[in-house]
Motif scaffolding. Structure first.
Motif, short mmCIF file in Angstrom:
data_model
loop_
_atom_site.label_atom_id
_atom_site.label_comp_id
_atom_site.label_asym_id
_atom_site.label_seq_id
_atom_site.Cartn_x
_atom_site.Cartn_y
_atom_site.Cartn_z
N PRO A 1 -9.32 6.35 -4.98
CA PRO A 1 -9.62 7.58 -4.25
C PRO A 1 -9.40 7.37 -2.75
O PRO A 1 -10.34 7.18 -1.98
N TRP A 2 -8.13 7.36 -2.35
CA TRP A 2 -7.74 6.98 -1.00
C TRP A 2 -8.59 7.60 0.10
O TRP A 2 -9.04 6.91 1.00
N LEU A 3 -8.78 8.90 0.04
CA LEU A 3 -9.44 9.58 1.15
C LEU A 3 -10.96 9.51 1.07
O LEU A 3 -11.64 9.92 2.01
N ASP A 4 -11.49 8.95 -0.02
CA ASP A 4 -12.94 8.75 -0.16
C ASP A 4 -13.37 7.38 0.35
O ASP A 4 -14.55 7.06 0.34
N ILE A 5 -12.41 6.56 0.76
CA ILE A 5 -12.68 5.27 1.39
C ILE A 5 -12.11 5.38 2.80
O ILE A 5 -10.92 5.58 2.98
N GLU A 6 -12.98 5.28 3.81
CA GLU A 6 -12.51 5.41 5.18
C GLU A 6 -12.83 4.13 5.95
O GLU A 6 -13.92 3.59 5.84
N VAL A 7 -11.85 3.68 6.71
CA VAL A 7 -12.00 2.47 7.51
C VAL A 7 -12.22 2.89 8.97
O VAL A 7 -11.38 3.58 9.55
N HIS A 8 -13.35 2.48 9.52
CA HIS A 8 -13.69 2.76 10.91
C HIS A 8 -13.67 1.46 11.70
O HIS A 8 -13.78 0.39 11.12
N ARG A 9 -13.59 1.58 12.99
CA ARG A 9 -13.69 0.42 13.87
C ARG A 9 -15.06 0.44 14.53
O ARG A 9 -15.44 1.41 15.18
N ALA A 10 -15.82 -0.64 14.35
CA ALA A 10 -17.13 -0.76 14.98
C ALA A 10 -16.94 -0.93 16.49
O ALA A 10 -15.85 -1.28 16.96
#
Length: 123
Positions: free
Chosen positions: A66-75
Motif C-alpha cells: 500500500p504505497w501511499l499508506d506508508i509515508e517517509v518523513h525526515r525528522a
C-alpha cells in the motif's frame, strides 16, 4: 531490507514522467525530494527502498504494497521516520507491530533501506 537502482527509476521517469512517482510517493514525499536544482533521484530511490523495507517487516503474504499508506518523513535531526496509515496501519496492528524504524543510505546509483518493527508491548 531493500535496494533500488537509480537507473531503473530514472528510466521510469523518462518513460512516464515525474507524475508516475505519485503512484509510490505522496505529494509531500515528492516535495521533500526536491532541491533548488530539481528532483533528487537518489532521495526518491531512498524513499522507495524505505517503503519496500517497511512493508517487508509486516511479513504479509499475497498483499500488494500500500504505497501511499506508508509515508517517509525526515525528522528534525535528519533521520527518516515511517508513518503508517490506512491498510498499512491495519496490517501492522494485525501483526502486533506499533511502528517501523528505518535507515536509508544511497551512493552513486543505488539506494538501500533497512526496516525493523517496533513490537507492541501487549499493555
Amino acid at each position: 531490507m531493500d535496494i533500488v537502482s537509480a537507473q531503473r527509476v530514472r528510466q521510469m521517469v523518462a518513460d512516464h514522467g515525474e507524475s508516475f512517482l505519485l503512484r509510490m510517493l505522496t505529494q509531500q514525499e515528492l516535495a521533500d525530494c526536491r532541491t533548488d536544482e530539481g528532483l533528487n533521484l537518489l532521495t526518491v530511490c531512498g524513499r522507495i527502498a524505505a517503503k519496500e523495507a517497511a512493508f517487508k517487516t509486516l511479513r504479509v503474504a499475497d498483499r500488494i504494497l500500500p504505497w501511499l499508506d506508508i509515508e517517509v518523513h525526515r525528522a528534525d535531526g535528519g533521520w527518516p521516520l515511517i508513518e503508517l496509515r490506512g491498510r498499512a496501519a491495519q496490517l501492522a496492528q494485525d501483526a502486533g507491530i506499533e511502528g517501523i524504524t528505518v535507515s536509508i543510505s544511497h551512493d552513486v546509483d543505488y539506494a538501500v533501506a533497512v526496516g525493523a518493527p517496533v513490537l507492541s508491548t501487549g499493555n
